[in-house]
Design an enzyme around this catalytic site. Structure first.
Site, PDB file in Angstrom:
ATOM      1  N   GLU A  11     -38.030  62.353 -32.475  1.00 13.88           N
ATOM      2  CA  GLU A  11     -38.358  62.437 -31.058  1.00 13.88           C
ATOM      3  C   GLU A  11     -39.273  61.277 -30.672  1.00 13.88           C
ATOM      4  O   GLU A  11     -40.326  61.093 -31.284  1.00 13.88           O
ATOM      5  CB  GLU A  11     -39.040  63.780 -30.779  1.00 13.88           C
ATOM      6  CG  GLU A  11     -38.079  64.947 -30.980  1.00 13.88           C
ATOM      7  CD  GLU A  11     -38.759  66.276 -31.316  1.00 13.88           C
ATOM      8  OE1 GLU A  11     -40.000  66.320 -31.307  1.00 13.88           O
ATOM      9  OE2 GLU A  11     -38.032  67.244 -31.589  1.00 13.88           O
ATOM     10  N   LEU A  56     -35.449  67.015 -28.065  1.00 14.78           N
ATOM     11  CA  LEU A  56     -36.461  67.904 -28.656  1.00 14.78           C
ATOM     12  C   LEU A  56     -35.720  69.093 -29.243  1.00 14.78           C
ATOM     13  O   LEU A  56     -35.538  70.114 -28.599  1.00 14.78           O
ATOM     14  CB  LEU A  56     -37.458  68.372 -27.602  1.00 14.78           C
ATOM     15  CG  LEU A  56     -38.206  67.270 -26.847  1.00 14.78           C
ATOM     16  CD1 LEU A  56     -39.328  67.852 -26.017  1.00 14.78           C
ATOM     17  CD2 LEU A  56     -38.762  66.225 -27.803  1.00 14.78           C
ATOM     18  N   GLU A 102     -35.482  70.134 -33.079  1.00 10.16           N
ATOM     19  CA  GLU A 102     -35.776  69.822 -34.487  1.00 10.16           C
ATOM     20  C   GLU A 102     -34.729  70.368 -35.447  1.00 10.16           C
ATOM     21  O   GLU A 102     -34.353  69.702 -36.408  1.00 10.16           O
ATOM     22  CB  GLU A 102     -37.164  70.339 -34.873  1.00 10.16           C
ATOM     23  CG  GLU A 102     -38.316  69.535 -34.300  1.00 10.16           C
ATOM     24  CD  GLU A 102     -38.722  70.029 -32.920  1.00 10.16           C
ATOM     25  OE1 GLU A 102     -38.149  71.033 -32.459  1.00 10.16           O
ATOM     26  OE2 GLU A 102     -39.615  69.413 -32.307  1.00 10.16           O
ATOM     27  N   ASP A 149     -46.373  70.364 -38.355  1.00  8.64           N
ATOM     28  CA  ASP A 149     -46.495  71.754 -37.890  1.00  8.64           C
ATOM     29  C   ASP A 149     -45.179  72.241 -37.268  1.00  8.64           C
ATOM     30  O   ASP A 149     -44.911  73.437 -37.235  1.00  8.64           O
ATOM     31  CB  ASP A 149     -47.586  71.873 -36.819  1.00  8.64           C
ATOM     32  CG  ASP A 149     -48.886  71.213 -37.230  1.00  8.64           C
ATOM     33  OD1 ASP A 149     -49.878  71.914 -37.383  1.00  8.64           O
ATOM     34  OD2 ASP A 149     -48.891  69.971 -37.390  1.00  8.64           O
ATOM     35  N   HIS A 194     -51.078  71.597 -34.171  1.00  8.54           N
ATOM     36  CA  HIS A 194     -50.842  70.159 -34.361  1.00  8.54           C
ATOM     37  C   HIS A 194     -51.799  69.573 -35.398  1.00  8.54           C
ATOM     38  O   HIS A 194     -52.033  68.373 -35.393  1.00  8.54           O
ATOM     39  CB  HIS A 194     -51.037  69.398 -33.040  1.00  8.54           C
ATOM     40  CG  HIS A 194     -49.959  69.650 -32.025  1.00  8.54           C
ATOM     41  ND1 HIS A 194     -49.836  70.829 -31.353  1.00  8.54           N
ATOM     42  CD2 HIS A 194     -48.970  68.853 -31.578  1.00  8.54           C
ATOM     43  CE1 HIS A 194     -48.815  70.760 -30.514  1.00  8.54           C
ATOM     44  NE2 HIS A 194     -48.259  69.566 -30.630  1.00  8.54           N
TER      45      HIS A 194
END
Lengths: 368, 334, 327
Positions: free
Chosen positions: B30, B68, B70, B95, B139
């Site tokens: 991304e 976006l 994953e 994460d 994060h």
């Protein structure tokens, strides 16, 4: 600062040394020392060695503590004559300002690159004496193999130390991986840097390259000094050569590096890491293999140079460790008739490092 | 020629060199270029922190911004790897593994074994780990123990720019799936890095500081905290050895055990949470194999068993500090 | 037999029948053998669905990749994986196609383009996007086919992959094998839209629905979208409506089915019967030809079972190998 108070500081051995650990004091408070006496032992990441007195005097203060790491130039001891009162020393110490660490300026300027027909070659330059020395390392080595010699001789000579092709930070390919090809590199280096003539100092394979250079261009070589030199006989420890090329990890390479020294404890973590850093560069194992297959073809040295070198009439100093496990000391027999031969006791293949003090004195005396 | 390079630039250079050398290396993630499909600049970001900036300009269609999504793109990287490509997939913050973990631990990690050895999955999944960025609980995690637990995955976490480049090139050339953990607080750290390509083999710890009286084992950012602690302790005449694991799977327990046999004391530092951590693993192994050499009970210094807090006041307490590490060693040496 | 109304020459028709029959007998035999307790774990049988896998796979070469499901035996056989290795694998033997380390749900043969049966529903969709991407970079005209059931069609991985394949214009075909049940749950409960065509349209992907019990319907629809994908036309969605002869897994009492459903399926929705009827009625292939194939297939399955039973189990050394290429 009173010139009656002499400082003993953490030395700087080689360009990359930033700090050293005091491992042992050889002298004690009150000892009288002369110039050249060994004062203490210092261990760096690369190697352990003794710090020698640069001045004479009585050891009046010992400041560097054992098992403690100090930056280069840290004050470790004070030498002064008997007549210097303690109060004067205390006064000096109370106003003593530790030198500010130089941020690598010297390091950047000493390492340089030059583009030769073979490609990019790295070298280091130190000193500006009238006579010029060019240091040429051996198989798998680099210019830092000379760190005790270049630092010890820089105040008397103009010194160049080069990384051969396939080595150190120089180009990883060869035009010609033979002794002749390597000698051509040395000569092209001299051409490029406008060095008309020089004293060549070579270690191991670099010794053979020095002699080959002298044979190829005798007018440009004033003298040759070789340590543990190749090019004098057929024997070469191929277990070492092959092991050095193929070893991939610290664990694998350590026993091979230990063969280089009489005292294998000299092989420190940093020395191993530095060699692996080099060996792990793309192309290095292949380059070393190519070189070994050429100069040590069939497991023996491809060329012996004694007769051809003798014909040049150039003065030769051959230094060899009696306990060299890579190239036997007996190889120096063939040059005894015309060269000065020095055999160091309790010394391995890295005689220029292991006995740097003696080596430097001999190099200095032999240089023309 | 070595230059002083940041870890961020060293990672960029490693990818660039390998993409240049091997046309089967592709990069996806991304915003790794940023700007795809827009009216403005292409390569607008080069990754959220600019780590991959400039690679699109050099390698064009082999550098792919992804939606976006994953699960889809991490799975696609794994599938492409099983079909002969060498993809590097950036997960931005590791994460985010939560949404695509199946593709990693049930697919990539198991192909070779499940298929009786007949599959190779040379994929690199890289992304940011670690706290200290005030990026809060989703994060900032150090999930290395989670990845290390999975057979079939290799897990790397470098502490400096030199290691990052060599380990990343090794990861790209490696024929097994590699989770490459980049500590976001180390991106700016500088080291001498050769311009040439080089590899560092997995499963070899580094020893950035040698010492005799205690061993501190760490990885990633914690190596720096350990070195800081060692520096402090040196002033107290406590001579500490620091082991940087750098590769967590495979792990170089031989070097840890050798060190513990020399020093007799072990402090294992881990930015991860304490239960089933790398620190716990190291201590268990060292206790099992070097029990007789131990002069004091080993100590684990880890983050607490909490999510990563946001407030700087809390986050600074969360991350193991040099002071805590030094105290642990002092306690052992007493 | 001069007039062949089918899109395939006779030898290809025989090949397709052989594949379908092999799948059928493989599964029927497993149904029996599993009940005897000789087969470890659990198996999901593909019987009844043969026309789907075979109709699609008749268009593929080894360079084309497929990602299969937990119900993967049929896909394996249709893609060319050897029956003997599969049978040994299902028996957990060292001679199995995965050396006894994968079992029924993880049979793969990458050399045949078979990227694995998969125990995780919907997991094949992202993987096949990667296969499509690799084919695109190689420029070899290869395609990737991912199979999933009506159950897994609701997985995020499938939906994300449809979007990814669409934006990257990947040569990927999404095939839903709609047998009406996600394990025990009816599609009428679990699917919000009336038609998969509508769902595919939501991703900008063309979709087509076919009768999955009719080999020729599958073959023709698949041929068109695979050709389009090979030529750079991008992904497509294919729904094969079909029936599952057995339960979700062996041992499933199937009480969720309507009374007489299985009998009705066997009688009127058997893709093998339908195929036989079509080719014999057209006079292209004789019953005798097909019966001969039946005998050969039965003999091969019998031999593979006997061999699998005799073959050695893996040993302790096999436990630790094949985890990494190098560790």
């Amino acid at each position: 600062m009173s010139d009656r108070i002499k400082q003993v500081v953490m030395p700087k051995w080689g360009l990359s040394m930033r700090e050293g650990k005091v491992t042992k004091w050889i002298v004690k408070l009150g000892d009288k020392v002369s110039v050249g006496d060994e004062l203490l032992e210092v261990e760096t990441e690369k190697i352990a060695s003794a710090v020698e007195a640069g001045d004479a005097g009585i050891v009046r203060r010992i400041l560097g503590e054992v098992d403690t790491v100090y930056p280069v130039k840290t004050l470790l001891a004070i030498l002064a004559d008997e007549d210097v009162p303690d109060s004067e020393i205390d006064a000096f110490l109370s106003t003593y300002v530790p030198p500010v660490a130089e941020e690598g300026e010297e390091e950047v300027s000493a390492y340089q690159n030059v583009t030769l027909p073979v490609g990019e070659i790295r070298y280091a330059k130190y000193g500006d004496g009238a006579k010029t020395l060019i240091f040429i390392h051996g198989f798998g080595g680099d210019l830092d193999n000379w760190l005790f010699n270049t630092s010890g001789l820089a105040d008397q000579f103009t010194i160049y130390a080069i990384d051969l092709p396939g080595h150190g930070r120089s180009v990883k390919a060869f035009k010609d991986p033979s002794l002749k090809g390597m000698a051509d590199v040395v000569l092209s280096f001299m051409d490029e840097l406008n060095i008309d003539h020089a004293n060549l100092i070579g270690h191991s394979l670099g010794g053979a390259i020095s002699m080959k250079t002298a044979i190829a261009a005798p007018k440009r070589v004033s003298s040759v000094t070789v340590f543990g030199s190749a090019g004098l006989g057929a024997d070469i420890n191929m277990d070492y050569i092959n092991g050095f090329i193929s070893a991939e990890s610290r664990r694998e390479i350590k026993p091979f590096l230990e063969q280089l020294f009489f005292d294998s404890s000299l092989v420190g973590r940093q020395m191993i890491d530095d060699i692996l850093k080099y060996k792990r560069l793309d192309g290095v194992p292949e380059a070393l293999r190519t070189l070994a297959d050429t100069v040590f073809k069939g497991g023996t040295q491809a060329q012996t140079l004694a007769d051809a070198f003798k014909a040049t009439g150039i003065p030769l100093l051959a230094i060899h460790g009696k306990d060299d496990h890579i190239i036997p000391a007996s190889h120096t027999d063939v040059v005894k008739g015309f060269a000065k031969v020095e055999l160091f006791a309790d010394t391995g293949h890295m005689s220029q490092m292991e006995k740097s003090k003696e080596a430097n004195a001999l190099i200095a005396a032999h240089a023309k | 020629m070595a230059r002083n390079l940041s870890m961020k630039d060293a990672i960029n250079e490693a990818i660039d060199l390998e993409m240049t050398r091997d046309p089967s290396v592709i990069l996806m993630g991304e915003d790794i270029a940023g700007g795809s499909g827009g009216q403005g600049e292409m390569d607008a970001w080069g990754g959220p922190l600019g780590v991959t900036k400039g690679l699109w300009g050099k390698h064009k269609e082999r550098v792919m911004d992804t939606p976006l999504s994953e699960s889809a793109f991490i799975g696609a990287a794994i599938g492409a790897a099983a079909c002969g490509m060498r993809p590097i997939a950036e997960l931005m913050f590791l994460d985010f593994m939560g949404v695509c973990f199946d593709q990693i631990f049930n697919q990539a990690a198991k192909f070779k074994y499940m298929f009786g050895g007949k599959a190779e999955t040379p994929v690199v999944i890289r992304g940011m780990v670690g706290a200290g960025f005030r990026a809060a609980a989703q994060h900032s995690q150090m999930l290395t123990p989670l990845f290390t637990h999975i057979p079939g995955l290799k897990v790397i976490c470098p502490s400096n720019a030199y290691d990052a480049k060599g380990l990343l090139i090794q990861s790209i050339r490696d024929n097994d799936p590699v989770i490459f953990c980049e500590h976001k607080n180390l991106y700016a750290s500088m080291a001498d890095v050769p311009a040439e390509a080089y590899t560092i083999p997995f499963g070899e710890a580094a020893i950035p500081r040698e010492g005799k009286s205690a061993t501190i084992v760490a990885y990633g950012l914690m190596v720096h905290r350990a070195l800081e602690a060692a520096e402090t302790l040196a002033k107290e005449k406590i001579d500490v050895e620091v082991v940087d694991l750098r590769s967590l799977s495979p792990i170089d327990m031989d070097t840890v055990i050798e060190s513990v046999e020399k020093t007799g004391r072990l402090v294992a530092v881990d930015e991860a949470n304490p239960r089933c951590s790398i620190a716990a693993d190291v201590i268990a192994s060292a206790t099992e194999h070097a029990f007789k050499a131990l002069k004091a009970a080993p100590i684990a210094i880890t983050a607490p068993h909490t999510p990563v807090p946001f407030s700087a006041a809390l986050e600074d307490l969360y991350i193991p500090s040099a002071a805590r590490i030094a105290d642990a060693v002092r306690k052992q040496v007493k | 037999m001069s007039n062949n109304p089918f899109p395939l020459p006779k030898e290809k028709l025989l090949e397709a029948y052989t594949k379908m029959k092999t799948i059928r007998e493989f599964e029927e035999r497993l149904h029996i053998e599993f009940a005897k307790g000789d087969i470890p774990g659990f198996v999901h049988l593909y019987a009844g669905e043969e026309a789907s896998g075979t109709g699609i796979m008749m268009h593929l070469e080894d360079k084309d990749r497929i990602a299969s499901t937990h119900r993967g035996h049929g896909h394996c056989i249709a893609k060319g994986v050897e029956v003997e290795g599969m049978m040994a694998e299902i028996y957990g033997k060292a001679t199995g196609s995965c050396r006894g380390k994968g079992g029924s749900m993880h049979i793969a043969d990458l050399s045949k383009g078979m990227m694995g049966a998969n125990g995780i529903l919907g997991a094949g969709a992202p993987l096949i996007c990667g296969a499509g991407l690799a084919a695109k970079f190689r420029g070899d005209g290869g395609v990737g086919i991912t199979f999933f059931g009506d159950g897994a069609s609701n997985q995020g991985t499938v939906l994300e992959s449809m979007n990814l394949a669409a934006i990257w214009n990947l040569p990927v075909i999404f095939v839903v094998e709609n047998n009406g049940y996600a394990e025990s749950t009816s599609i009428d409960y679990a699917l919000a839209v009336d038609s998969y065509i509508d769902r595919a349209a939501g991703f900008g992907i063309p979709g087509v629905t076919v009768d999955g019990t009719d080999f020729f319907a599958v073959y023709e629809a698949a041929g068109e979208i695979i050709k389009r994908a090979r030529e750079g036309g991008g992904p497509a969605f294919l729904e094969c409506k079909m029936v599952r002869f057995f339960g979700h897994f062996e041992g499933d009492a199937q009480t969720y089915r309507a009374k007489g459903e299985n009998e009705e399926n066997r009688a009127n929705k058997d893709c093998l019967k339908i195929f036989r009827s079509k080719v014999t009625k057209a006079g292209v292939i004789s019953d005798a030809d097909l019966n001969k194939i039946d005998d050969q297939v039965l003999a091969r399955i019998e031999a593979s079972v006997q061999k699998a039973k005799r073959d050695p189990l893996p040993t302790q050394k096999d436990l630790l190998t094949d985890v990494y290429v190098r560790y």
